[in-house]
Design a protein around this motif. Structure first.
Motif, PDB file in Angstrom:
ATOM      1  N   THR A  72       0.827  -1.206   0.000  1.00 18.44           N
ATOM      2  CA  THR A  72       0.000   0.000   0.000  1.00 18.44           C
ATOM      3  C   THR A  72       0.862   1.257   0.000  1.00 18.44           C
ATOM      4  OG1 THR A  72      -1.707  -1.188   1.205  1.00 18.44           O
ATOM      5  CG2 THR A  72      -1.859   1.193   1.207  1.00 18.44           C
ATOM      6  N   ALA A  73       1.873   1.285   0.838  1.00 21.63           N
ATOM      7  CA  ALA A  73       2.769   2.449   0.889  1.00 21.63           C
ATOM      8  C   ALA A  73       3.538   2.578  -0.419  1.00 21.63           C
ATOM      9  CB  ALA A  73       3.727   2.337   2.067  1.00 21.63           C
ATOM     10  N   SER A  74       3.924   1.464  -1.006  1.00 19.36           N
ATOM     11  CA  SER A  74       4.640   1.492  -2.285  1.00 19.36           C
ATOM     12  C   SER A  74       3.788   2.116  -3.368  1.00 19.36           C
ATOM     13  CB  SER A  74       5.040   0.080  -2.715  1.00 19.36           C
ATOM     14  OG  SER A  74       5.921  -0.489  -1.804  1.00 19.36           O
ATOM     15  N   VAL A  75       2.548   1.681  -3.453  1.00 22.78           N
ATOM     16  CA  VAL A  75       1.637   2.216  -4.468  1.00 22.78           C
ATOM     17  C   VAL A  75       1.413   3.702  -4.237  1.00 22.78           C
ATOM     18  CG1 VAL A  75      -0.742   2.124  -5.318  1.00 22.78           C
ATOM     19  CG2 VAL A  75       0.519   0.002  -4.917  1.00 22.78           C
ATOM     20  N   ALA A  76       1.224   4.108  -3.001  1.00 22.97           N
ATOM     21  CA  ALA A  76       1.007   5.522  -2.693  1.00 22.97           C
ATOM     22  C   ALA A  76       2.239   6.354  -3.046  1.00 22.97           C
ATOM     23  CB  ALA A  76       0.648   5.692  -1.219  1.00 22.97           C
ATOM     24  N   ALA A  77       3.411   5.846  -2.724  1.00 24.21           N
ATOM     25  CA  ALA A  77       4.648   6.581  -3.018  1.00 24.21           C
ATOM     26  C   ALA A  77       4.855   6.740  -4.512  1.00 24.21           C
ATOM     27  CB  ALA A  77       5.844   5.868  -2.391  1.00 24.21           C
ATOM     28  N   ILE A  78       4.626   5.690  -5.250  1.00 21.89           N
ATOM     29  CA  ILE A  78       4.766   5.757  -6.701  1.00 21.89           C
ATOM     30  C   ILE A  78       3.724   6.711  -7.273  1.00 21.89           C
ATOM     31  CG2 ILE A  78       4.611   4.444  -8.849  1.00 21.89           C
ATOM     32  CD1 ILE A  78       7.195   4.017  -7.154  1.00 21.89           C
ATOM     33  N   SER A  79       2.526   6.712  -6.721  1.00 17.93           N
ATOM     34  CA  SER A  79       1.474   7.623  -7.193  1.00 17.93           C
ATOM     35  C   SER A  79       1.844   9.075  -6.938  1.00 17.93           C
ATOM     36  CB  SER A  79       0.140   7.285  -6.514  1.00 17.93           C
ATOM     37  OG  SER A  79      -0.286   5.988  -6.881  1.00 17.93           O
ATOM     38  N   VAL A  80       2.406   9.375  -5.764  1.00 16.75           N
ATOM     39  CA  VAL A  80       2.856  10.745  -5.472  1.00 16.75           C
ATOM     40  C   VAL A  80       3.926  11.147  -6.479  1.00 16.75           C
ATOM     41  CG1 VAL A  80       4.105  12.189  -3.817  1.00 16.75           C
ATOM     42  CG2 VAL A  80       2.246  10.717  -3.026  1.00 16.75           C
ATOM     43  N   THR A  81       4.854  10.242  -6.743  1.00 15.98           N
ATOM     44  CA  THR A  81       5.927  10.524  -7.700  1.00 15.98           C
ATOM     45  C   THR A  81       5.374  10.792  -9.090  1.00 15.98           C
ATOM     46  OG1 THR A  81       7.441   9.161  -6.420  1.00 15.98           O
ATOM     47  CG2 THR A  81       8.069   9.619  -8.678  1.00 15.98           C
ATOM     48  N   LYS A  82       4.361  10.045  -9.491  1.00 10.49           N
ATOM     49  CA  LYS A  82       3.755  10.261 -10.813  1.00 10.49           C
ATOM     50  C   LYS A  82       3.072  11.624 -10.896  1.00 10.49           C
ATOM     51  CE  LYS A  82       3.049   5.460 -12.144  1.00 10.49           C
ATOM     52  NZ  LYS A  82       2.057   4.412 -12.438  1.00 10.49           N
ATOM     53  N   VAL A  83       2.413  12.031  -9.811  1.00  8.89           N
ATOM     54  CA  VAL A  83       1.767  13.344  -9.802  1.00  8.89           C
ATOM     55  C   VAL A  83       2.821  14.442  -9.908  1.00  8.89           C
ATOM     56  CG1 VAL A  83       0.381  14.965  -8.440  1.00  8.89           C
ATOM     57  CG2 VAL A  83      -0.262  12.548  -8.525  1.00  8.89           C
ATOM     58  N   VAL A  84       3.911  14.310  -9.169  1.00  3.41           N
ATOM     59  CA  VAL A  84       4.990  15.302  -9.244  1.00  3.41           C
ATOM     60  C   VAL A  84       5.577  15.316 -10.653  1.00  3.41           C
ATOM     61  CG1 VAL A  84       7.310  15.883  -8.417  1.00  3.41           C
ATOM     62  CG2 VAL A  84       5.518  15.284  -6.778  1.00  3.41           C
ATOM     63  N   ASP A  85       5.769  14.158 -11.234  1.00 10.54           N
ATOM     64  CA  ASP A  85       6.311  14.084 -12.594  1.00 10.54           C
ATOM     65  C   ASP A  85       5.375  14.783 -13.582  1.00 10.54           C
ATOM     66  OD1 ASP A  85       8.267  13.007 -14.555  1.00 10.54           O
ATOM     67  OD2 ASP A  85       6.525  11.870 -15.250  1.00 10.54           O
ATOM     68  N   THR A  86       4.084  14.545 -13.473  1.00 14.51           N
ATOM     69  CA  THR A  86       3.104  15.195 -14.345  1.00 14.51           C
ATOM     70  C   THR A  86       3.147  16.714 -14.175  1.00 14.51           C
ATOM     71  OG1 THR A  86       1.656  13.261 -14.288  1.00 14.51           O
ATOM     72  CG2 THR A  86       0.630  15.355 -14.900  1.00 14.51           C
ATOM     73  N   ALA A  87       3.228  17.155 -12.927  1.00 13.83           N
ATOM     74  CA  ALA A  87       3.291  18.596 -12.654  1.00 13.83           C
ATOM     75  C   ALA A  87       4.562  19.204 -13.228  1.00 13.83           C
ATOM     76  CB  ALA A  87       3.225  18.847 -11.149  1.00 13.83           C
ATOM     77  N   MET A  88       5.681  18.517 -13.053  1.00 11.45           N
ATOM     78  CA  MET A  88       6.955  19.038 -13.565  1.00 11.45           C
ATOM     79  C   MET A  88       6.937  19.129 -15.098  1.00 11.45           C
ATOM     80  SD  MET A  88       8.753  19.920 -10.996  1.00 11.45           S
ATOM     81  CE  MET A  88      10.364  20.181 -11.744  1.00 11.45           C
ATOM     82  N   LYS A  89       6.338  18.156 -15.735  1.00 12.94           N
ATOM     83  CA  LYS A  89       6.237  18.205 -17.202  1.00 12.94           C
ATOM     84  C   LYS A  89       5.354  19.368 -17.649  1.00 12.94           C
ATOM     85  CE  LYS A  89       7.216  13.356 -18.058  1.00 12.94           C
ATOM     86  NZ  LYS A  89       6.675  12.034 -18.401  1.00 12.94           N
ATOM     87  N   ALA A  90       4.252  19.590 -16.939  1.00 19.77           N
ATOM     88  CA  ALA A  90       3.358  20.700 -17.281  1.00 19.77           C
ATOM     89  C   ALA A  90       4.085  22.035 -17.090  1.00 19.77           C
ATOM     90  CB  ALA A  90       2.096  20.648 -16.422  1.00 19.77           C
ATOM     91  N   TRP A  91       4.826  22.163 -15.993  1.00 16.41           N
ATOM     92  CA  TRP A  91       5.598  23.381 -15.767  1.00 16.41           C
ATOM     93  C   TRP A  91       6.653  23.554 -16.861  1.00 16.41           C
ATOM     94  CZ3 TRP A  91      10.902  22.983 -14.242  1.00 16.41           C
ATOM     95  CH2 TRP A  91      11.548  24.220 -14.176  1.00 16.41           C
TER      96      TRP A  91
END
Length: 134
Positions: free
Chosen positions: A28-47
């Motif tokens: 569960t923590a692994s999935v959540a951590a990877i999900s947070v990382t994906k959101v940050v990656d998406t935000a960084m690409k948009a920026w």
């Protein structure tokens, strides 16, 4: 310009931050951590897209780079903590490291949201909240 060149290195490093949780044994923590990382990656690409199009200022870009550095430091601290305890990491440690990383991601997402369309901004913030739920 240094800021523009940094954009690529920040994006390519986005998925380096959180893979440590896979070894921890807490799915569960692994999935959540990877999900947070994906959101940050998406935000960084948009920026990065907005920055390359000239829709941001040098001052704004510098703030984003600084916020991302803080996020990466939080990821490194979390990774180092979990590496020290190895497979013996308990659920409380996993949850506290995830919360620390999410807390570092929040201001970064809030900052980047300022240069995005309202719908994209809302989606990123919503995705981050969902990602950090356990």
């Amino acid at each position: 310009m240094k800021i523009k060149l940094t954009v690529l290195s920040l994006i390519t490093s986005a998925f380096v931050c959180m893979p440590f949780l896979f070894v921890s044994g807490c799915k569960t923590a692994s999935v959540a951590a990877i999900s947070v990382t994906k959101v940050v990656d998406t935000a960084m690409k948009a920026w990065a897209e907005a920055s390359v199009k000239g829709l941001t200022t040098v001052e704004f870009d510098t703030k984003v780079v600084d916020a991302h550095d803080k996020y990466r430091r939080a990821c490194k601290i979390a990774a180092d903590s979990l590496e020290r305890v190895g497979e013996n990491a308990d659920k409380d440690l996993l949850l506290s490291t995830l919360k620390m990383v999410k807390a570092a991601a929040d201001p970064l997402i809030d900052l980047i949201s300022d240069c995005l369309a309202p719908t994209q901004s809302s989606q990123l913030k919503s995705d981050l909240q969902k990602a950090a739920r356990l």
